[in-house]
Design a protein around this motif. Structure first.
Motif, short mmCIF file in Angstrom:
data_model
loop_
_atom_site.label_atom_id
_atom_site.label_comp_id
_atom_site.label_asym_id
_atom_site.label_seq_id
_atom_site.Cartn_x
_atom_site.Cartn_y
_atom_site.Cartn_z
N THR A 22 34.78 39.59 51.98
CA THR A 22 35.69 40.73 51.78
C THR A 22 36.51 40.58 50.50
O THR A 22 36.62 41.51 49.69
N LEU A 23 37.08 39.39 50.32
CA LEU A 23 37.99 39.19 49.18
C LEU A 23 37.29 38.59 47.97
O LEU A 23 37.89 38.44 46.91
N GLY A 24 36.00 38.24 48.13
CA GLY A 24 35.28 37.55 47.05
C GLY A 24 35.29 38.29 45.73
O GLY A 24 35.66 37.72 44.69
N PRO A 25 34.89 39.57 45.71
CA PRO A 25 34.84 40.26 44.42
C PRO A 25 36.18 40.29 43.69
O PRO A 25 36.25 40.03 42.49
N GLY A 70 28.02 25.95 42.33
CA GLY A 70 27.83 26.79 43.51
C GLY A 70 27.33 28.17 43.15
O GLY A 70 27.98 28.90 42.40
N GLY A 71 26.14 28.50 43.68
CA GLY A 71 25.55 29.82 43.43
C GLY A 71 25.71 30.75 44.60
O GLY A 71 24.79 31.47 44.98
N GLY A 72 26.91 30.75 45.21
CA GLY A 72 27.23 31.73 46.24
C GLY A 72 27.93 32.92 45.60
O GLY A 72 27.95 33.07 44.37
N LEU A 73 28.50 33.76 46.44
CA LEU A 73 29.18 34.96 45.94
C LEU A 73 30.27 34.60 44.92
O LEU A 73 30.37 35.22 43.85
N ILE A 74 31.08 33.59 45.25
CA ILE A 74 32.20 33.26 44.36
C ILE A 74 31.71 32.74 43.02
O ILE A 74 32.17 33.18 41.95
N ARG A 124 37.26 38.05 40.30
CA ARG A 124 37.73 38.75 39.08
C ARG A 124 39.07 38.16 38.61
O ARG A 124 39.25 37.86 37.42
N LEU A 125 40.00 37.97 39.56
CA LEU A 125 41.33 37.47 39.17
C LEU A 125 41.28 35.99 38.78
O LEU A 125 42.03 35.55 37.91
N LEU A 126 40.39 35.24 39.41
CA LEU A 126 40.26 33.83 39.04
C LEU A 126 39.66 33.71 37.64
O LEU A 126 40.12 32.89 36.83
N ALA A 127 38.67 34.53 37.35
CA ALA A 127 38.06 34.48 36.00
C ALA A 127 39.11 34.81 34.95
O ALA A 127 39.19 34.16 33.90
N GLN A 128 39.94 35.80 35.26
CA GLN A 128 41.05 36.15 34.34
C GLN A 128 41.98 34.94 34.15
O GLN A 128 42.38 34.62 33.03
N THR A 129 42.26 34.25 35.25
CA THR A 129 43.13 33.07 35.20
C THR A 129 42.50 31.96 34.34
O THR A 129 43.17 31.36 33.50
N SER A 189 44.24 43.10 49.52
CA SER A 189 43.23 43.94 50.19
C SER A 189 43.15 45.32 49.53
O SER A 189 42.06 45.88 49.38
N LYS A 190 44.32 45.83 49.12
CA LYS A 190 44.31 47.15 48.46
C LYS A 190 43.53 47.08 47.14
O LYS A 190 42.77 47.98 46.80
N LEU A 191 43.70 45.96 46.42
CA LEU A 191 42.91 45.78 45.19
C LEU A 191 41.43 45.62 45.53
O LEU A 191 40.55 46.15 44.85
N ALA A 192 41.17 44.86 46.62
CA ALA A 192 39.77 44.61 47.02
C ALA A 192 39.07 45.92 47.36
O ALA A 192 37.90 46.11 47.03
N ILE A 193 39.78 46.83 48.01
CA ILE A 193 39.20 48.14 48.36
C ILE A 193 38.72 48.83 47.08
O ILE A 193 37.61 49.36 47.00
N GLY A 194 39.56 48.77 46.04
CA GLY A 194 39.18 49.39 44.76
C GLY A 194 37.97 48.71 44.15
O GLY A 194 37.07 49.38 43.63
N ASP A 195 37.93 47.38 44.23
CA ASP A 195 36.79 46.65 43.65
C ASP A 195 35.50 47.01 44.38
O ASP A 195 34.46 47.26 43.75
N TRP A 196 35.53 47.02 45.72
CA TRP A 196 34.32 47.35 46.47
C TRP A 196 33.86 48.78 46.20
O TRP A 196 32.66 49.05 46.11
#
Ligand SMILES: Cc1cc2nc3c(=O)[nH]c(=O)nc-3n(C[C@H](O)[C@H](O)[C@H](O)COP(=O)(O)OP(=O)(O)OC[C@H]3O[C@@H](n4cnc5c(N)ncnc54)[C@H](O)[C@@H]3O)c2cc1C
Length: 403
Positions: A363-366, A14-18, A370-375, A79-86
């Motif tokens: 919204t939550l993709g970035p 899949g070549g979408g955002l995720i 990031r957290l999934l890649a870490q996992t 969401s608070k983490l997502a705000i920082g990522d964006w």
């Protein structure tokens, strides 16, 4: 003739955002990454969506008891983490992404809706999200473009929007720079597991078959992830959700922030070019194939009643919209899970097989990528996304037979 065989540490479908964001992060962990996309990069929901960055708690987490409240709390933390990522993404990807975090309003039309917003703001503030309740007079002073009949709103300064047409490609380019290999026009046609737990992924690329062997596979294929899991005899409860989006002609700057509605499906924003984007989750209709089932490979059809209803609620909230012309309406198909939370993490019946799909993954993709890649890289589930683990649906795979 035997098909060509290559290997990768992680094969991403899949070549979408995720998929592209995960490729970027995983390559940064030093892994050999191959991503395959059957169409072109950003061909799916990631390129068709509304681009809203919405961090306020959704209504369903306020009205459905203790469990929903607990889930809402986890999502606020994310969401608070997502705000920082964006907020740092343009710097990290090294190019402009039309990210505008100038704030967002969730409006109420009735006193009952305003009470719900007051309750929501209280809960968000306890969780460290700085939403502010505006009564009718405060809202009028804050936002002259909105209807004076609104009962009030909840304001969050960090909400906003970004451009879905450029973000995924930015991730894809960045992933390539870090050494990930991306193949477009490449479809997964078969997915099996070898005796030693390696995944054998068969692909068709430019009419030719080839095979990739990978210890780890990430299904980042939106609602198609269910079909890919089915190839292994596994069940993922993800359902297609075809939605509607509209855009008006250009107007003078009038709406510098995101607008949502606490009781109605609505999202509204103005792009830098002046066009007003209107959506909010109004369904479109999937065409039927010859077998009578929804055809997931064709674009959904606009449902005119839903389109009218979407535009009507938008114009009620912002009456100036009645002076605008509708330029274009389009559809896009995203997916929701059986419990409406994203499904993100390793599938317990198939070690090494990961999925990330369902929910508001623009919204939550970035942050999720990031957290999934870490996992995936460390082998330990990132605590912040444990709520989304596919383990909650493990019973569906009680009869799965894998090597
Ligand atoms: C109209 C609309 C509005 C939305 N608005 C918002 C919003 O404002 N905010 C928000 O947070 N979210 C929004 N969403 C949801 C958001 O767009 C999605 O959650 C997100 O884009 C999902 O990204 P993804 O990478 O998981 O999936 P996708 O972008 O769908 O990518 C999946 C990719 O997998 C590929 N693929 C499938 N099968 C195969 C195969 N067999 N082999 C190879 N490749 C394959 C597809 O071609 C596709 O490109 C909206 C969605 C829609 C449709």
């Amino acid at each position: 003739m035997a098909s060509q065989v290559s290997t990768a540490d992680v094969l991403i479908v899949g070549g979408g955002l995720i998929g592209c964001a995960s490729a970027w992060h995983l390559a940064d962990h030093g892994l050999a990454i191959e991503l395959v996309e059957r169409g072109h990069i950003n061909a799916g929901a990631s390129g068709q969506n509304a681009g809203s960055l919405h961090f306020q708690i959704e209504r369903r987490f306020l009205e459905q008891g203790e469990q929903a409240a607990r889930e809402g709390a986890v999502i606020v933390l994310l969401s608070k983490l997502a705000i920082g990522d964006w907020a740092t993404l343009e710097d990290r990807l090294g190019r402009p992404l039309d990210i505008a975090m100038h704030g967002g309003l969730m409006v109420a039309e009735t006193e009952a809706e305003l009470d719900l917003l007051a309750f929501k703001v209280g809960r968000e503030n306890e969780l460290g999200l700085s939403t502010v309740l505006l009564d009718a007079a405060e809202l009028r002073a804050h936002s002259r473009c909105l209807s004076p009949a609104l009962a009030g709103a909840a304001w969050l300064a960090e909400e906003g929007h970004a451009n879905p047409r450029i973000l995924t490609d930015a991730y894809a380019q960045a992933a390539k720079q870090r050494g990930a290999v991306l193949h477009t026009g490449t479809r997964v046609t078969r997915l099996t597991m070898e005796q030693d737990g390696t995944y054998r992924v068969q692909l068709v690329e430019a009419g030719k078959e080839r095979t990739v062997l990978a210890r780890k596979v990430l299904l980042a294929a939106g609602h198609w992830s269910t079909r890919l899991a089915n190839m292994l005899g596994l069940n993922l409860p993800l359902y297609p959700a075809p939605l509607t989006m509209s855009v008006t002609d250009r107007a003078d700057p009038m709406l510098p922030f995101l607008v949502q509605h606490v009781g109605q499906r609505l999202s509204m924003k103005q792009t830098d070019d002046g066009n007003l984007l209107i959506g909010g989750g109004w369904p479109s209709r999937l065409e039927r194939g010859e077998d009578g089932l929804p055809d997931l490979d064709r674009p959904a059809l606009v449902d005119s009643a839903n389109l009218r209803a979407n535009l009507e609620v938008a114009a009620r909230v912002m009456p100036a919209l009645r002076q605008r012309s509708l330029l274009r309406t389009w559809t896009g198909t995203t997916c929701v899970s059986a419990d409406q939370l994203p499904i993100v993490g390793e599938i317990s019946a198939a070690p090494g097989l990961f999925v990330a799909a369902g929910g508001s993954l623009f919204t939550l993709g970035p942050v999720l990528a990031r957290l999934l890649a870490q996992t995936i890289a460390t082998g330990t589930m990132a605590e912040e996304i444990a709520l989304f683990s596919p383990a909650r649906f493990a019973k569906l795979d009680a009869f799965a037979v894998l090597p």
